[in-house]
Design an enzyme around this catalytic site. Sequence first.
Site, PDB file in Angstrom:
ATOM      1  N   GLU A 130       0.862  -1.054   0.115  1.00  0.00           N
ATOM      2  CA  GLU A 130      -0.013  -0.074  -0.126  1.00  0.00           C
ATOM      3  C   GLU A 130       0.882   1.271  -0.098  1.00  0.00           C
ATOM      4  OE1 GLU A 130      -3.039   0.018  -0.705  1.00  0.00           O
ATOM      5  OE2 GLU A 130      -3.782  -1.659   0.241  1.00  0.00           O
ATOM      6  N   ARG A 134       0.535   3.612  -3.233  1.00  0.00           N
ATOM      7  CA  ARG A 134      -0.127   4.944  -3.085  1.00  0.00           C
ATOM      8  C   ARG A 134       0.891   6.115  -2.700  1.00  0.00           C
ATOM      9  NH1 ARG A 134      -5.810   3.722  -0.005  1.00  0.00           N
ATOM     10  NH2 ARG A 134      -5.862   1.630  -0.527  1.00  0.00           N
ATOM     11  N   ASP A 274      -5.404  -9.861  -7.749  1.00  0.00           N
ATOM     12  CA  ASP A 274      -5.497  -9.017  -9.068  1.00  0.00           C
ATOM     13  C   ASP A 274      -4.334  -8.430  -9.767  1.00  0.00           C
ATOM     14  OD1 ASP A 274      -5.146  -7.488  -6.614  1.00  0.00           O
ATOM     15  OD2 ASP A 274      -7.035  -6.569  -6.605  1.00  0.00           O
ATOM     16  N   GLU A 434     -12.532   0.651 -10.053  1.00  0.00           N
ATOM     17  CA  GLU A 434     -12.129  -0.380 -11.229  1.00  0.00           C
ATOM     18  C   GLU A 434     -13.012  -0.413 -12.576  1.00  0.00           C
ATOM     19  OE1 GLU A 434     -12.272  -1.139  -7.878  1.00  0.00           O
ATOM     20  OE2 GLU A 434     -10.058  -1.353  -7.434  1.00  0.00           O
TER      21      GLU A 434
HETATM   22  C1  DMJ Z   1      -6.524   0.750  -4.850  1.00  0.00           C
HETATM   23  O1  DMJ Z   1      -5.702   1.130  -3.892  1.00  0.00           O
HETATM   24  C2  DMJ Z   1      -5.856  -0.171  -6.034  1.00  0.00           C
HETATM   25  O2  DMJ Z   1      -6.370  -0.011  -7.228  1.00  0.00           O
HETATM   26  C3  DMJ Z   1      -5.511  -1.507  -5.705  1.00  0.00           C
HETATM   27  O3  DMJ Z   1      -4.416  -2.077  -6.744  1.00  0.00           O
HETATM   28  C4  DMJ Z   1      -6.762  -2.215  -5.553  1.00  0.00           C
HETATM   29  N1  DMJ Z   1      -7.525  -1.678  -4.643  1.00  0.00           N
HETATM   30  C5  DMJ Z   1      -7.638  -0.396  -4.591  1.00  0.00           C
HETATM   31  C6  DMJ Z   1      -9.078   0.344  -5.311  1.00  0.00           C
HETATM   32  O4  DMJ Z   1     -10.149  -0.442  -5.149  1.00  0.00           O
END
Ligand code: DMJ
Length: 551
Positions: A130, A134, A274, A434
């Site tokens: 994270e 971010r 994912d 998404e």
């Molecule tokens: C975000 O922090 C990023 O896109 C991450 O890869 C997956 N989840 C969240 C948003 O849903």
Amino acid sequence: MRWIAKPIVSVVVAVLAYQITLRYLKDTYKSHDPQFAIERTFLESWIDYRSNGWGVDVYGPISKKGRNMGKSGDPLGWIIIDSVDTMMLMHNKTKDDTHRKRFAEEINIAESWIKNTLDYNVDSEVNLFETTIRMLGGLLSSYYCSETYHIGNSTVYLEKAIDLADRLVPSFLQSETGIPYSSINLASGKAIKNHADNGASSTAEFTTLQMELKYLSYITGNTTYWKLCEKVYDPLYRNNNLVGRHYQGLIPIFTNPDTGVFQGSIIRFGSRGDSFYEYLLKQNLLTGEVLYRKLYDFSMDSMKRHLLGESKGQLHLKYIGEKDYGLAGPTSSKFDHLVCFMGGLLAMGATNGKPYSEAANGPDWNPTKQNDWELAEDLTKSCYEMYHQIPSGLSPEIVVFNSNYPNAEPNWWRSESEDYFVKPFDKHNIQRPETVESLMFLYHLSGNEQYRHWGWEIFSNFIKHTKVIKVAADGEEKVAYTSLHNVISLPTDKADNLESFWLAETLKYLYLLFDDDVELSKIVFNTEAHPFPVFNQSRLNELNLTTGWKL
Ligand code: DMJ
């Protein structure tokens, strides 16, 4: 009478047609200035945070209270850093002078805070993934946007990014395999294993650090970041024989970082699975490295053979299912909203960021690419239906598509077309990006207006249902936006929570959906929607940056 009836009928038809057109236009983006509306929403959300929660990492738009993420109580810049590049983008593109002035002021305030208040030398245990996607991603793209759009002082972002990256990369040096533990202490540099799941690292987490660290090597010329972050792949592929019969390129969501061996047998494209797939393709698009493209193609082929399903309702919606018991087990039709990024990814994979009309007529086009493109369209349609059929027009966190496994239970909410269900605990919405992300990619690659209509519908429903209005003592209305507990019952039940990706991703992708000047072959968005420029091959050669492992 005929001579009277004819004109009367014509007038009635004309009036009706006019009214239908008016009603249609009222509900479509064409009767609005979508980018102006999205800028305003961004500013309302941001200014609420800046006025009431400035500096905190976690913020509640209803209570107007917040807290910091780190154990030490020090701020990490979670919301501020995630938001800066969206403001730079909007500052550059807005047609409204008042908005432009406002964005310039707000960028300046954020930049001063990053420069003068933010200190990463804190005794805080942070999640490596994270923090990378971010914070490091946000700082690097702010550097890029600052240089490109000539706003702010790019050095502030780059210096902070280097300081942060130097605190994060010791993660790669503390296990035998080079696969990092899930967290690290920013002051001491000590890596910390996941406190749950027997200490396993999430597979998608340690395979979603590479774009950011490679971009930092590319900018600074310090090749260490690149070399460390790519080391995770060799044990991952080799120790599990990932391309062999047992996994066929599809990853279980947990890995033991000390051995590099998968833990458990849950395979899915939702949480913890994912962005493994996302960064295979995006590393290739960003750096040109061929190996990642091959690995991506291999995984997509397996995904289509093992996980793809079609709902049994009226619309026959496509979905990517989950395997809880390994590839040989049954495919569940549970589908996280998180999986909705796959429409955009498959479309980018098929076209390499070129318009479909151009890519499909090019020499490299083949049936696999055509199939990926069509699947991208189908999955994006499924994700749109996850909004469109819900009473609030906003998607729940998870749906279960109508299939033989699992069977719907009586207390599950049923969509009108009978294509999907929603379980009682999955009815919340945290303003995730998404679906609008895929709409943005599909629109620019296809030119199909339908994606803009869908995007406007979703944006309008965010405005309608997630807006919080508080009337101040002087009578002025203060507006904010927040998450929802329940998207099914109306009026929607609001939750006191602002996710930084509302500002970093959801509003940015919506904004770019309505932008006429997006060149998808020149930039690559990291998984938090932070844009990086496609690398120049001569710079990579000069730095001798190449793929340092083989399969
Ligand atoms: C975000 O922090 C990023 O896109 C991450 O890869 C997956 N989840 C969240 C948003 O849903």
